[in-house]
Design a protein around this motif. Sequence first.
Motif, PDB file in Angstrom:
ATOM      1  N   VAL A  87       0.831  -1.203   0.000  1.00  0.00           N
ATOM      2  CA  VAL A  87       0.000   0.000   0.000  1.00  0.00           C
ATOM      3  C   VAL A  87       0.872   1.261   0.000  1.00  0.00           C
ATOM      4  CG1 VAL A  87      -1.691   1.282   1.352  1.00  0.00           C
ATOM      5  CG2 VAL A  87      -1.957  -1.135   1.047  1.00  0.00           C
ATOM      6  N   SER A  88       2.019   1.211   0.707  1.00  0.00           N
ATOM      7  CA  SER A  88       2.917   2.362   0.708  1.00  0.00           C
ATOM      8  C   SER A  88       3.456   2.642  -0.695  1.00  0.00           C
ATOM      9  CB  SER A  88       4.091   2.118   1.644  1.00  0.00           C
ATOM     10  OG  SER A  88       3.636   1.699   2.887  1.00  0.00           O
ATOM     11  N   PHE A  89       3.858   1.572  -1.391  1.00  0.00           N
ATOM     12  CA  PHE A  89       4.373   1.760  -2.742  1.00  0.00           C
ATOM     13  C   PHE A  89       3.279   2.241  -3.684  1.00  0.00           C
ATOM     14  CE2 PHE A  89       7.885  -1.267  -1.585  1.00  0.00           C
ATOM     15  CZ  PHE A  89       8.856  -0.299  -1.639  1.00  0.00           C
ATOM     16  N   ALA A  90       2.053   1.736  -3.495  1.00  0.00           N
ATOM     17  CA  ALA A  90       0.947   2.220  -4.311  1.00  0.00           C
ATOM     18  C   ALA A  90       0.746   3.716  -4.116  1.00  0.00           C
ATOM     19  CB  ALA A  90      -0.333   1.464  -3.963  1.00  0.00           C
ATOM     20  N   TYR A  91       0.949   4.180  -2.887  1.00  0.00           N
ATOM     21  CA  TYR A  91       0.755   5.599  -2.602  1.00  0.00           C
ATOM     22  C   TYR A  91       1.819   6.442  -3.282  1.00  0.00           C
ATOM     23  CZ  TYR A  91      -0.174   9.782   0.109  1.00  0.00           C
ATOM     24  OH  TYR A  91      -0.493  11.052   0.488  1.00  0.00           O
TER      25      TYR A  91
ATOM     26  N   ILE B 222      -4.440  -3.514  -5.392  1.00  0.00           N
ATOM     27  CA  ILE B 222      -5.105  -4.705  -5.923  1.00  0.00           C
ATOM     28  C   ILE B 222      -4.314  -5.952  -5.551  1.00  0.00           C
ATOM     29  CG2 ILE B 222      -5.669  -5.843  -8.094  1.00  0.00           C
ATOM     30  CD1 ILE B 222      -6.502  -3.005  -9.027  1.00  0.00           C
ATOM     31  N   MET B 223      -2.968  -5.802  -5.498  1.00  0.00           N
ATOM     32  CA  MET B 223      -2.150  -6.933  -5.061  1.00  0.00           C
ATOM     33  C   MET B 223      -2.482  -7.317  -3.620  1.00  0.00           C
ATOM     34  SD  MET B 223      -0.082  -8.986  -6.288  1.00  0.00           S
ATOM     35  CE  MET B 223       0.493  -8.199  -7.764  1.00  0.00           C
ATOM     36  N   VAL B 224      -2.760  -6.322  -2.769  1.00  0.00           N
ATOM     37  CA  VAL B 224      -3.157  -6.607  -1.387  1.00  0.00           C
ATOM     38  C   VAL B 224      -4.435  -7.445  -1.365  1.00  0.00           C
ATOM     39  CG1 VAL B 224      -3.968  -5.573   0.750  1.00  0.00           C
ATOM     40  CG2 VAL B 224      -2.040  -4.602  -0.445  1.00  0.00           C
ATOM     41  N   PHE B 225      -5.362  -7.107  -2.253  1.00  0.00           N
ATOM     42  CA  PHE B 225      -6.611  -7.861  -2.364  1.00  0.00           C
ATOM     43  C   PHE B 225      -6.320  -9.337  -2.649  1.00  0.00           C
ATOM     44  CE2 PHE B 225     -10.199  -9.182  -5.083  1.00  0.00           C
ATOM     45  CZ  PHE B 225     -11.237  -8.933  -4.225  1.00  0.00           C
ATOM     46  N   PHE B 226      -5.403  -9.596  -3.597  1.00  0.00           N
ATOM     47  CA  PHE B 226      -5.079 -10.980  -3.925  1.00  0.00           C
ATOM     48  C   PHE B 226      -4.330 -11.673  -2.790  1.00  0.00           C
ATOM     49  CE2 PHE B 226      -5.519  -9.425  -8.389  1.00  0.00           C
ATOM     50  CZ  PHE B 226      -6.651 -10.151  -8.651  1.00  0.00           C
ATOM     51  N   VAL B 227      -3.457 -10.919  -2.120  1.00  0.00           N
ATOM     52  CA  VAL B 227      -2.740 -11.503  -0.983  1.00  0.00           C
ATOM     53  C   VAL B 227      -3.726 -11.965   0.080  1.00  0.00           C
ATOM     54  CG1 VAL B 227      -1.214 -10.971   0.950  1.00  0.00           C
ATOM     55  CG2 VAL B 227      -0.571 -10.301  -1.321  1.00  0.00           C
ATOM     56  N   MET B 228      -4.770 -11.165   0.312  1.00  0.00           N
ATOM     57  CA  MET B 228      -5.770 -11.548   1.312  1.00  0.00           C
ATOM     58  C   MET B 228      -6.506 -12.807   0.899  1.00  0.00           C
ATOM     59  SD  MET B 228      -7.416  -8.015   2.518  1.00  0.00           S
ATOM     60  CE  MET B 228      -6.432  -6.811   3.356  1.00  0.00           C
ATOM     61  N   ILE B 229      -6.796 -12.943  -0.402  1.00  0.00           N
ATOM     62  CA  ILE B 229      -7.490 -14.150  -0.863  1.00  0.00           C
ATOM     63  C   ILE B 229      -6.613 -15.375  -0.639  1.00  0.00           C
ATOM     64  CG2 ILE B 229      -8.337 -15.326  -2.915  1.00  0.00           C
ATOM     65  CD1 ILE B 229      -9.263 -12.623  -3.930  1.00  0.00           C
ATOM     66  N   VAL B 230      -5.325 -15.244  -1.005  1.00  0.00           N
ATOM     67  CA  VAL B 230      -4.410 -16.375  -0.820  1.00  0.00           C
ATOM     68  C   VAL B 230      -4.264 -16.707   0.658  1.00  0.00           C
ATOM     69  CG1 VAL B 230      -2.041 -17.118  -1.128  1.00  0.00           C
ATOM     70  CG2 VAL B 230      -3.206 -15.953  -2.961  1.00  0.00           C
ATOM     71  N   ALA B 231      -4.208 -15.670   1.505  1.00  0.00           N
ATOM     72  CA  ALA B 231      -4.075 -15.907   2.942  1.00  0.00           C
ATOM     73  C   ALA B 231      -5.298 -16.640   3.480  1.00  0.00           C
ATOM     74  CB  ALA B 231      -3.896 -14.578   3.666  1.00  0.00           C
TER      75      ALA B 231
ATOM     76  N   ALA C  42      -4.702  -1.454  13.582  1.00  0.00           N
ATOM     77  CA  ALA C  42      -3.742  -0.353  13.440  1.00  0.00           C
ATOM     78  C   ALA C  42      -3.295  -0.226  11.987  1.00  0.00           C
ATOM     79  CB  ALA C  42      -2.542  -0.596  14.357  1.00  0.00           C
ATOM     80  N   LEU C  43      -3.017  -1.360  11.339  1.00  0.00           N
ATOM     81  CA  LEU C  43      -2.624  -1.318   9.932  1.00  0.00           C
ATOM     82  C   LEU C  43      -3.750  -0.760   9.072  1.00  0.00           C
ATOM     83  CD1 LEU C  43      -0.666  -4.625   9.342  1.00  0.00           C
ATOM     84  CD2 LEU C  43       0.199  -2.321   9.442  1.00  0.00           C
ATOM     85  N   SER C  44      -4.976  -1.101   9.445  1.00  0.00           N
ATOM     86  CA  SER C  44      -6.120  -0.595   8.697  1.00  0.00           C
ATOM     87  C   SER C  44      -6.209   0.923   8.788  1.00  0.00           C
ATOM     88  CB  SER C  44      -7.380  -1.254   9.230  1.00  0.00           C
ATOM     89  OG  SER C  44      -8.475  -0.868   8.487  1.00  0.00           O
ATOM     90  N   ALA C  45      -5.897   1.467   9.969  1.00  0.00           N
ATOM     91  CA  ALA C  45      -5.871   2.926  10.118  1.00  0.00           C
ATOM     92  C   ALA C  45      -4.808   3.539   9.213  1.00  0.00           C
ATOM     93  CB  ALA C  45      -5.612   3.289  11.573  1.00  0.00           C
ATOM     94  N   LEU C  46      -3.646   2.886   9.116  1.00  0.00           N
ATOM     95  CA  LEU C  46      -2.597   3.388   8.216  1.00  0.00           C
ATOM     96  C   LEU C  46      -3.057   3.334   6.763  1.00  0.00           C
ATOM     97  CD1 LEU C  46       0.806   2.025   9.485  1.00  0.00           C
ATOM     98  CD2 LEU C  46       0.054   4.368   9.355  1.00  0.00           C
TER      99      LEU C  46
ATOM    100  N   ALA D 276      -8.620  -1.035   3.368  1.00  0.00           N
ATOM    101  CA  ALA D 276      -8.755  -0.899   4.821  1.00  0.00           C
ATOM    102  C   ALA D 276     -10.015  -1.599   5.321  1.00  0.00           C
ATOM    103  CB  ALA D 276      -8.785   0.580   5.195  1.00  0.00           C
ATOM    104  N   VAL D 277     -11.124  -1.421   4.596  1.00  0.00           N
ATOM    105  CA  VAL D 277     -12.378  -2.063   5.027  1.00  0.00           C
ATOM    106  C   VAL D 277     -12.281  -3.570   4.873  1.00  0.00           C
ATOM    107  CG1 VAL D 277     -14.824  -2.266   4.527  1.00  0.00           C
ATOM    108  CG2 VAL D 277     -13.760  -0.041   4.576  1.00  0.00           C
ATOM    109  N   ILE D 278     -11.703  -4.014   3.737  1.00  0.00           N
ATOM    110  CA  ILE D 278     -11.561  -5.455   3.510  1.00  0.00           C
ATOM    111  C   ILE D 278     -10.673  -6.078   4.577  1.00  0.00           C
ATOM    112  CG2 ILE D 278     -10.550  -7.131   1.923  1.00  0.00           C
ATOM    113  CD1 ILE D 278     -13.201  -6.252   1.050  1.00  0.00           C
ATOM    114  N   GLN D 279      -9.643  -5.323   4.974  1.00  0.00           N
ATOM    115  CA  GLN D 279      -8.741  -5.834   6.017  1.00  0.00           C
ATOM    116  C   GLN D 279      -9.516  -6.175   7.278  1.00  0.00           C
ATOM    117  OE1 GLN D 279      -5.170  -5.747   6.080  1.00  0.00           O
ATOM    118  NE2 GLN D 279      -4.622  -5.361   8.175  1.00  0.00           N
ATOM    119  N   ILE D 280     -10.415  -5.257   7.693  1.00  0.00           N
ATOM    120  CA  ILE D 280     -11.166  -5.504   8.928  1.00  0.00           C
ATOM    121  C   ILE D 280     -12.204  -6.601   8.714  1.00  0.00           C
ATOM    122  CG2 ILE D 280     -12.810  -4.477  10.520  1.00  0.00           C
ATOM    123  CD1 ILE D 280     -11.226  -1.950  10.375  1.00  0.00           C
ATOM    124  N   LEU D 281     -12.905  -6.540   7.566  1.00  0.00           N
ATOM    125  CA  LEU D 281     -13.981  -7.511   7.351  1.00  0.00           C
ATOM    126  C   LEU D 281     -13.431  -8.918   7.173  1.00  0.00           C
ATOM    127  CD1 LEU D 281     -16.483  -5.771   4.915  1.00  0.00           C
ATOM    128  CD2 LEU D 281     -16.767  -6.253   7.310  1.00  0.00           C
ATOM    129  N   VAL D 282     -12.412  -9.062   6.305  1.00  0.00           N
ATOM    130  CA  VAL D 282     -11.948 -10.405   5.962  1.00  0.00           C
ATOM    131  C   VAL D 282     -10.957 -10.922   6.994  1.00  0.00           C
ATOM    132  CG1 VAL D 282     -10.717 -11.752   4.255  1.00  0.00           C
ATOM    133  CG2 VAL D 282     -12.381 -10.084   3.533  1.00  0.00           C
TER     134      VAL D 282
END
Lengths: 103, 165
Positions: A50-54, A63-72, B39-43, B53-59
Amino acid sequence: MSEIVTIQQLLGLSIILFTIGLVGVVTRRNLILVLLSLELMLSAANLAFVSFAYIQGDLAGQIMVFFVMIVAAAEVTVGLAIALLLSRKTGKINADEVRALKW
Amino acid sequence: MDPLFFYTVAGIAVFGALGVLLARHPVYAILSLVVTLFALSALFVALNAYFVAVIQILVYAGAVLILFLFVVMLLDITPETLLRSRKPALLIGAALFGLFFISQAGRVINTFQSEKLSDIQTGVTGTTRAVGEQLFTIYALPFEVASILLLVGVIGAIVLAKKKL
């Protein structure tokens, strides 16, 4: 404490969280806590994405974070099922007590 | 981003992570990870990544860690069987390894340009609409592959954990 927040500080936080997770994976015995430390490592990597995206002004990192969450989520589902099966068959949950490949 | 906000949130995140590393009982470790994830979600919100951020908390906090809690309760782990430390030598070795890793990675990130975040003219705002539009156009194939991965994960978990199919 500096007055400004730079990219180094965000990545530094990411590295610290990643290392704590890595040490947890190495030192913990309980299989569930090893998986939990893995989740922490994945979250630290998400912060870097997310920092690099910013700073790049590109949505690809998010979007990569989204996929990482799915894999996790998939990894945790199967990993916890294996832990459950292991404890049901052998009564053990510590990773280093499981020596036989066939149980 | 306000420095005070950053240092507060970063402190909370590291505190929660240390809880994951050091807590004796698995339930405390899981709840510590929830603190870190919030905390990461706030960042993420401060970095314009609203959807993530929302997906982080929900999922993560809502689904994955609840799954962990369910499994801990199903297994009925008592704190005595935990034995979190194997040997002092291993713990010292792990700590030294961690410090070495942090120092090496710190050298890598010092090669980046030191720009203030407030100076960056970022064109990215991770709203649901913006993320969704890219997800269903550029990243349509990875998105479908991810759905297959989730399906395989669900089937695998049922096959493994069910006593008799």
